[in-house]
Design a protein around this motif. Sequence first.
Motif, short mmCIF file in Angstrom:
data_model
loop_
_atom_site.label_atom_id
_atom_site.label_comp_id
_atom_site.label_asym_id
_atom_site.label_seq_id
_atom_site.Cartn_x
_atom_site.Cartn_y
_atom_site.Cartn_z
N ALA A 128 -12.69 -1.34 6.50
CA ALA A 128 -12.38 -1.80 7.85
C ALA A 128 -10.88 -1.95 8.04
O ALA A 128 -10.34 -1.59 9.10
CB ALA A 128 -13.08 -3.13 8.13
N THR A 129 -10.19 -2.47 7.03
CA THR A 129 -8.75 -2.65 7.14
C THR A 129 -8.04 -1.30 7.21
O THR A 129 -7.12 -1.10 8.01
CB THR A 129 -8.22 -3.49 5.97
OG1 THR A 129 -8.84 -4.78 6.01
CG2 THR A 129 -6.72 -3.67 6.06
N PHE A 130 -8.47 -0.35 6.36
CA PHE A 130 -7.93 1.00 6.46
C PHE A 130 -8.14 1.57 7.86
O PHE A 130 -7.23 2.15 8.46
CB PHE A 130 -8.61 1.92 5.45
CG PHE A 130 -7.90 2.06 4.14
CD1 PHE A 130 -6.72 2.77 4.04
CD2 PHE A 130 -8.42 1.49 2.99
CE1 PHE A 130 -6.06 2.91 2.82
CE2 PHE A 130 -7.77 1.62 1.77
CZ PHE A 130 -6.59 2.33 1.68
N SER A 131 -9.35 1.40 8.37
CA SER A 131 -9.68 1.97 9.67
C SER A 131 -8.84 1.38 10.79
O SER A 131 -8.51 2.06 11.76
CB SER A 131 -11.17 1.74 9.98
OG SER A 131 -11.99 2.35 9.01
N THR A 132 -8.48 0.11 10.64
CA THR A 132 -7.69 -0.56 11.66
C THR A 132 -6.20 -0.21 11.56
O THR A 132 -5.54 0.00 12.58
CB THR A 132 -7.86 -2.09 11.53
OG1 THR A 132 -9.23 -2.42 11.68
CG2 THR A 132 -7.05 -2.83 12.58
N LYS A 133 -5.70 -0.15 10.33
CA LYS A 133 -4.26 -0.01 10.14
C LYS A 133 -3.79 1.44 10.01
O LYS A 133 -2.64 1.75 10.32
CB LYS A 133 -3.83 -0.80 8.90
CG LYS A 133 -4.03 -2.30 9.04
CD LYS A 133 -3.48 -3.04 7.83
CE LYS A 133 -3.61 -4.55 8.00
NZ LYS A 133 -3.03 -5.29 6.86
N GLN A 134 -4.65 2.32 9.52
CA GLN A 134 -4.21 3.68 9.26
C GLN A 134 -4.20 4.51 10.54
O GLN A 134 -5.16 4.47 11.32
CB GLN A 134 -5.14 4.35 8.24
CG GLN A 134 -4.64 5.69 7.75
CD GLN A 134 -3.35 5.56 6.95
OE1 GLN A 134 -3.18 4.63 6.18
NE2 GLN A 134 -2.45 6.48 7.15
N ASP A 264 -7.78 -7.52 8.18
CA ASP A 264 -6.38 -7.94 8.04
C ASP A 264 -5.97 -8.14 6.58
O ASP A 264 -5.09 -8.93 6.28
CB ASP A 264 -6.15 -9.23 8.82
CG ASP A 264 -7.10 -10.36 8.39
OD1 ASP A 264 -7.99 -10.09 7.57
OD2 ASP A 264 -6.93 -11.49 8.87
N ILE A 265 -6.61 -7.41 5.68
CA ILE A 265 -6.28 -7.53 4.27
C ILE A 265 -4.92 -6.88 3.99
O ILE A 265 -4.60 -5.82 4.54
CB ILE A 265 -7.36 -6.85 3.40
CG1 ILE A 265 -8.73 -7.46 3.70
CG2 ILE A 265 -7.03 -6.99 1.92
CD1 ILE A 265 -9.86 -6.71 3.05
#
Length: 307
Positions: A128-134, A264-265
């Motif tokens: 989820a963090t990858f999906s949000t930030k990348q 938000d990791i």
Amino acid sequence: MTNSKKTDLLYLIDGSGYIFRAFYALPPLTRKSDGMPVGAVSGFCNMIYKFLEDSKSKNDHEKPTHIAVIFDTARKNFRNNIYPEYKANRSETPEDLIPQFSFIREAVKAFNLPSIEMENYEADDLIATFSTKQKGSIRIVTGDRDLFQLVDDKKDIKVIYLAKGISNHDLVDLQWISRKYEIPGERYGLFAMIRGDSSDGLPGIRGIGEKGAASIANQFERLEEVMSAAVNGDERLTPNLCKKLLASADYAAIAPKLVSCATDIALPEMSIDLPTKPKSMEKINFLKEEYGLGTSIDRIVSALGWI
């Protein structure tokens, strides 16, 4: 975190899901030299091979340009601090599988496949963090429907859902979710909070099943909004639904943190480039001999174009 430049298409592979699927789907396999179990290792490698081969046949828009394999660590994580019963109903990891986790990580490293795992978080949270930030398009390769909550047509985030296998998977977008569950696709998270998930030990709102959860998700966007409506006797909810929602108010207060994936990791700096051929094949050849996985390893080498 990864470099900030735009990627074309990042494939995030639920590595832990691959491991368990391989272990339970295939007959036991042991190393000939000493009987050590290696069935999950072989199955995992075969699944990676099938993924790589399937990628070759995709049109240019769906071919991965970047990749990362995401693993769970220990079963307990921050959700157990919020709700101790989280996944407490699951049986212990099979004894034959435990030593294979490290073998599989060895194989992933030997093939230069980018991978990551972090204490206190599940693979879902890292994905989820990858999906949000990348930046760029995302394809999440998993058999876990919890990740449907990440689907976003505007950001081009879709789930390659493996319930039927890699070769016969579903490509899940918002329209797919809407057809499957008869809800607005972007409200899957709310739907899941209310429905619950017995496999994770999550009761949801007791007494409200999938049909009732879908009815509520068609009327509301957030669980906080639903609970406020129940308190106020909103006409969009039947008296029976209001009663059940209020009876589960304590659970409803923590459900968003339990069911929603963390986004938000603080991810470490890492490359997510497609694997390149190592200068030496020594580690790969060692894996072949050490675990007796010649065919499985050779298939991956071939799919990567290293021979």
